[in-house]
Motif scaffolding. Structure first.
Motif, mmCIF file in Angstrom:
data_model
loop_
_atom_site.group_PDB
_atom_site.id
_atom_site.type_symbol
_atom_site.label_atom_id
_atom_site.label_comp_id
_atom_site.label_asym_id
_atom_site.label_seq_id
_atom_site.Cartn_x
_atom_site.Cartn_y
_atom_site.Cartn_z
ATOM 1 N N LYS A 1 -8.009 31.006 25.328
ATOM 2 C CA LYS A 1 -8.071 29.640 25.869
ATOM 3 C C LYS A 1 -7.131 28.658 25.177
ATOM 4 O O LYS A 1 -7.121 27.478 25.518
ATOM 5 N N GLY A 2 -6.373 29.115 24.200
ATOM 6 C CA GLY A 2 -5.366 28.253 23.590
ATOM 7 C C GLY A 2 -5.923 27.132 22.732
ATOM 8 O O GLY A 2 -5.381 26.022 22.750
ATOM 9 N N TYR A 3 -6.962 27.412 21.949
ATOM 10 C CA TYR A 3 -7.491 26.381 21.047
ATOM 11 C C TYR A 3 -8.043 27.026 19.782
ATOM 12 O O TYR A 3 -8.221 28.246 19.696
ATOM 13 N N ALA B 1 -7.194 21.550 20.677
ATOM 14 C CA ALA B 1 -6.164 22.112 21.551
ATOM 15 C C ALA B 1 -4.827 22.214 20.831
ATOM 16 O O ALA B 1 -4.527 21.466 19.891
ATOM 17 N N ASP C 1 1.296 22.257 22.138
ATOM 18 C CA ASP C 1 2.290 22.827 23.041
ATOM 19 C C ASP C 1 1.579 23.861 23.909
ATOM 20 O O ASP C 1 0.958 24.802 23.399
ATOM 21 N N LYS C 2 1.675 23.714 25.229
ATOM 22 C CA LYS C 2 0.983 24.625 26.139
ATOM 23 C C LYS C 2 1.491 26.066 26.021
ATOM 24 O O LYS C 2 0.815 27.004 26.470
ATOM 25 N N ALA C 3 2.665 26.244 25.421
ATOM 26 C CA ALA C 3 3.195 27.596 25.232
ATOM 27 C C ALA C 3 2.437 28.361 24.149
ATOM 28 O O ALA C 3 2.502 29.591 24.089
ATOM 29 N N THR D 1 -0.427 29.700 23.636
ATOM 30 C CA THR D 1 -1.599 30.045 24.436
ATOM 31 C C THR D 1 -2.651 30.861 23.695
ATOM 32 O O THR D 1 -3.795 30.929 24.140
ATOM 33 N N GLY E 1 2.546 33.475 21.991
ATOM 34 C CA GLY E 1 3.304 32.236 22.089
ATOM 35 C C GLY E 1 4.455 32.143 21.118
ATOM 36 O O GLY E 1 5.335 31.295 21.257
#
Length: 311
Positions: A100-102, A117, A120-122, A124, A145
């Protein structure tokens, strides 16, 4: 169970040999986890009554009381595939929300969970977490990532450092006494280090192109030890001289060294996951010899992480 330096580095390759003077096998106790097919992993020894771990495919955090053999569980409803956890001196539990990227933070009193969080959305898939000295920061890897991260515990600010090598797969991570994190780049034949002041990342090239380091440890002399998962070597990198030594594991090139830790006698422990059963193997840097090899009674499956507590 439970920045490439560009140096021409020449390793000392030592053939696998019989163990040094036979050492008594270590005693291994095993505690069957009551939740089947949930991949329990990455234990953190907090006290003689509490060993924390994650259920990666069961989406939970859990504790084992080794004295009573009782288990407790905290379910993670968002199914984040927790990969790793660490527990602070204040009891706060931090875990990698790998799917979930956190990074999750669990209050030790209320058991409430907060998600931090990635900026950077990259980034992940936070992977492996570790504290620095004084527990002011958490350094972590982001495998897919391709980042190294730093989370400031007080502010919850996250800094991300991109690894320049493509598909480097940053994996295991440890922090030296000077605050510098060391990382294995599992998709390459490289180690990496990050300057904690400038966040400049340096890649350190290992001499064999086909080596794939996966986990690592630190001895008191400052050397960085790694297990070459692809070729079955135990290696040591000296940051002072940038020299590398390597020793072939007792089970040879098919040993698949994975979980690693260094004990208070500076012996390096690595788990050979190629043999069935898995084997705990100890190496003594003082003699340059492997001094123990103990099979896991249940087989062990694949032991991915170990935690050493000096007490």
């Amino acid at each position: 169970m439970l920045r490439a330096t560009g140096l021409a580095l020449v390793p000392a390759l030592v053939a696998a040999a019989a163990l040094a003077a036979a050492e008594k096998p270590i005693e291994i106790q095993e505690f069957p986890v009551p939740w089947k097919d949930t991949r329990p992993r990455d234990p953190d020894f907090v006290s003689p009554e509490a060993v924390w771990f994650v259920g990666q495919t069961g989406h939970y955090l859990a504790t084992l009381n080794p004295k009573t053999r009782e288990f407790t569980r905290i379910d993670l409803e968002d199914e984040p595939g927790p990969h790793n956890l660490i527990v602070g001196d204040d009891g706060t539990v931090w875990y990698a929300g790998n799917l979930k990227g956190y990074i999750g933070r669990v209050d030790p009193k209320t058991r409430q969970i907060r998600h931090i969080a990635m900026p950077d959305k990259a980034a992940t898939d936070p992977h492996t977490l570790t504290f620095d000295e004084g527990q002011k920061n958490i350094w972590f890897t982001v495998q897919g990532g391709n980042f190294i991260g730093r989370l400031n515990i007080a502010s919850e600010k996250v800094d991300l450092v991109r690894v320049p090598s493509a598909s480097a797969r940053p994996y295991g991570i440890v922090v030296a006494k000077d605050g510098r994190p060391w990382i294995v780049l599992f998709g390459t034949n490289k180690l990496a280090s990050v300057d904690p002041k400038t966040l400049q990342l340096t890649e350190h090239v290992l001499p064999r192109a086909d080596s794939r380091p996966r986990r690592l440890g630190l001895t008191s002399d400052g050397r960085v030890w790694y297990g070459d998962y692809a070729q079955g070597f135990l290696g040591a990198f000296d940051p002072k001289t940038e020299k590398i030594q390597e020793w072939l594991m007792p089970s040879g090139k098919t040993s698949l060294p994975y979980a690693m830790a260094v004990d208070s006698n500076d012996r390096v422990w690595a788990v050979e996951t190629g043999p069935k059963p898995n084997r705990f193997v100890a190496f003594d840097p003082k003699t340059g010899q492997f001094v123990n090899s103990t099979p896991v009674p249940s087989g062990g499956g694949t032991i991915r992480h170990v935690d050493y507590d000096p007490k």
